[in-house]
Design an enzyme around this catalytic site. Structure first.
Site, mmCIF file in Angstrom:
data_model
loop_
_atom_site.group_PDB
_atom_site.id
_atom_site.type_symbol
_atom_site.label_atom_id
_atom_site.label_comp_id
_atom_site.label_asym_id
_atom_site.label_seq_id
_atom_site.Cartn_x
_atom_site.Cartn_y
_atom_site.Cartn_z
ATOM 1 N N TRP A 177 0.900 -1.209 0.115
ATOM 2 C CA TRP A 177 0.086 -0.082 0.051
ATOM 3 C C TRP A 177 0.866 1.330 -0.003
ATOM 4 C CZ3 TRP A 177 -1.867 2.876 4.782
ATOM 5 C CH2 TRP A 177 -2.845 4.145 4.297
ATOM 6 N N ASP A 227 -0.357 -4.981 9.725
ATOM 7 C CA ASP A 227 -1.447 -4.092 9.348
ATOM 8 C C ASP A 227 -2.701 -4.949 8.807
ATOM 9 O OD1 ASP A 227 -3.042 -1.863 8.281
ATOM 10 O OD2 ASP A 227 -1.701 -1.229 6.477
ATOM 11 N N LYS A 262 -13.138 -0.836 6.126
ATOM 12 C CA LYS A 262 -14.089 -1.574 5.046
ATOM 13 C C LYS A 262 -14.838 -2.937 5.870
ATOM 14 C CE LYS A 262 -9.892 -0.544 2.778
ATOM 15 N NZ LYS A 262 -9.582 0.503 2.158
HETATM 16 C C1 LMR Z 1 -7.037 1.866 -1.282
HETATM 17 O O1 LMR Z 1 -5.775 1.233 -0.985
HETATM 18 O O2 LMR Z 1 -7.343 2.204 -2.237
HETATM 19 C C2 LMR Z 1 -7.440 2.356 -0.144
HETATM 20 O O3 LMR Z 1 -6.915 1.636 1.214
HETATM 21 C C3 LMR Z 1 -7.676 3.850 0.284
HETATM 22 C C4 LMR Z 1 -6.352 4.584 0.453
HETATM 23 O O4 LMR Z 1 -6.660 5.310 1.477
HETATM 24 O O5 LMR Z 1 -5.463 4.248 -0.338
#
Ligand code: LMR
Length: 408
Positions: A134, A216, A252
């Site tokens: 992420w 996480d 989520k």
């Molecule tokens: C995503 O990965 O699209 C979501 O978790 C929103 C974000 O904050 O990036």
């Protein structure tokens, strides 16, 4: 007029929110949003979970509710029930008083508090994140005081699965006390999680090399529909007696994106240091935002602590995870039927909200420019953006893009 604010570099846009805005502004009738990670119903609409609506109404009518400050570390009932949801109700770490939770501003806030605690109080300076991860992990950890961010191998493009050997090798070479960010379940963006055997190997290396696990957990229950299954990796570390922090998000699984409901769980090996640890976390939060908001945390605590509401909520997470699975097979079957070049089994094998499609940047750009289909540059798509009305359109567009641009 002169201004002090000259010479400031223009920061890069945040991809996921830039795409979200571009999507909203787009007037094309067939536009499809597969970018931001948020659940959508089969009508393409956001979903307020019925149990959330019900509790919100009850809270609004409850004269005992008020808007007084919460304690700096948050609402106790929320922290305890969330920690128990993560570690399991029979967790020895909880019964022995070695684990506690701190309410935070969603999972991101928990990551930020954790990063500051680890860097400033424990003086850890190096963190490792998976390639890919992420995109916000790096920014949060650097802003939280870490000096050095390193990658560990995770995704293998050829097998479209985990490069476990590469990952273990990178972990073995990491310095003692390096903080390793692990995705508890539904790895974002790849949708590929370690098997229980692989988790055990990861735990072996982390224990041997004295690395610090930072889980996480943004999708517990949402990924498989089963709260226990989605917490398997975290619980395995707890059973091994490894100390760790886990950041929980309720965005989520409760659909509470903008309420910013999160919990930072700390698991220690003994109870002696807990008062000191909590006192330092208290100062970090006091100096950052003083104390957290009430509404979302009270809502989650109410649901988790009532057997009847809890049962209703478990039904909702099943609804969401089932719909995602249906969309996975829907897309997979269509691509197969169209004879789209390449293999597409990974779409059904991956888990959680996202699929890491393997589409390259040229194909992604083509899908945006010609079909108004929005997804991340990395080829990550949010499966929830798909529904019966747009599946054919998206599959045909992917087929055309892949056929036309077979190489990047
Ligand atoms: C995503 O990965 O699209 C979501 O978790 C929103 C974000 O904050 O990036």
């Amino acid at each position: 007029m002169t201004t002090r604010f000259t010479g400031i570099d223009l920061g890069p846009p945040i991809e996921v929110f830039a795409l979200q805005k571009a999507f909203v502004d787009d007037t094309h009738e067939n536009k499809v949003n597969l970018a931001i990670g948020a659940y959508r119903t089969s009508e393409g609409k956001p979903w307020v979970l019925p149990v959330v609506r019900k509790v919100e109404k009850a809270l609004a009518e409850d004269e005992l509710q008020n808007h007084e400050y919460l304690p700096v570390l948050g609402l106790d009932a929320f922290c305890q029930s969330s920690t128990s949801m993560l570690l399991g109700e029979n967790s020895p770490a909880i019964s022995q008083g070695r684990a506690f939770g701190v309410q935070t501003l969603s999972g991101t806030g928990a990551l930020r508090v954790a990063a500051e605690f680890l860097s400033r109080i424990l003086r850890y300076d190096t963190f490792y994140y998976s390639t890919p991860t992420w995109e916000n992990h790096k920014l949060v950890f650097i802003n939280g005081g870490f000096k050095k961010g390193c990658e560990y191998r995770y995704w293998c493009a050829e097998t479209r699965g985990i490069d476990l050997e590469g990952m273990l090798e990178d972990l073995r070479n990491a310095p003692e006390n390096a903080v390793i960010i692990l995705h508890a379940c539904a790895h974002n963006p790849t949708g590929c999680d370690p098997t229980p055997e692989q988790w055990a190997k990861i735990a072996d290396v982390m224990g041997e090399k004295r690395l610090f696990p930072l889980f996480d957990s943004a999708y517990q229950g949402f990924a498989s529909g089963d709260l226990n299954k989605d917490a398997l990796g975290v619980r395995l570390f707890a059973e091994r007696g490894l100390e760790f922090i886990c950041t929980q998000s309720f965005a989520k699984n409760f659909g509470l994106y903008n309420e910013r409901v999160g919990n930072m769980v700390v698991v220690l090996n003994n109870t002696k240091e807990i008062v000191q640890v909590k006192s330092q976390i208290t100062l970090i939060i006091r100096g950052m935002y003083s104390n957290p908001p009430n509404h979302g945390a009270r809502l989650v605590a109410t649901v988790l602590r009532s057997p009847d509401l809890f049962k209703q909520w478990r039904g909702h997470i099943l609804t969401m995870s089932d719909r995602i699975k249906t969309m996975r097979s829907g897309l997979y079957e269509r691509l197969l039927k169209l004879g789209t070049p390449g293999s597409w089994e990974h779409i059904v094998n991956q888990i959680g909200m996202f699929s890491y499609t393997g589409l390259n940047e040229t194909q992604v750009k083509h899908l945006l420019d010609h079909y108004h289909i929005y997804m991340l540059r990395s080829g990550r798509i949010n499966m929830c953006g798909l529904n019966e009305k747009n599946l054919d359109y998206v599959a045909a567009a992917i087929h055309e893009a892949v056929t036309r641009f077979q190489k990047s």
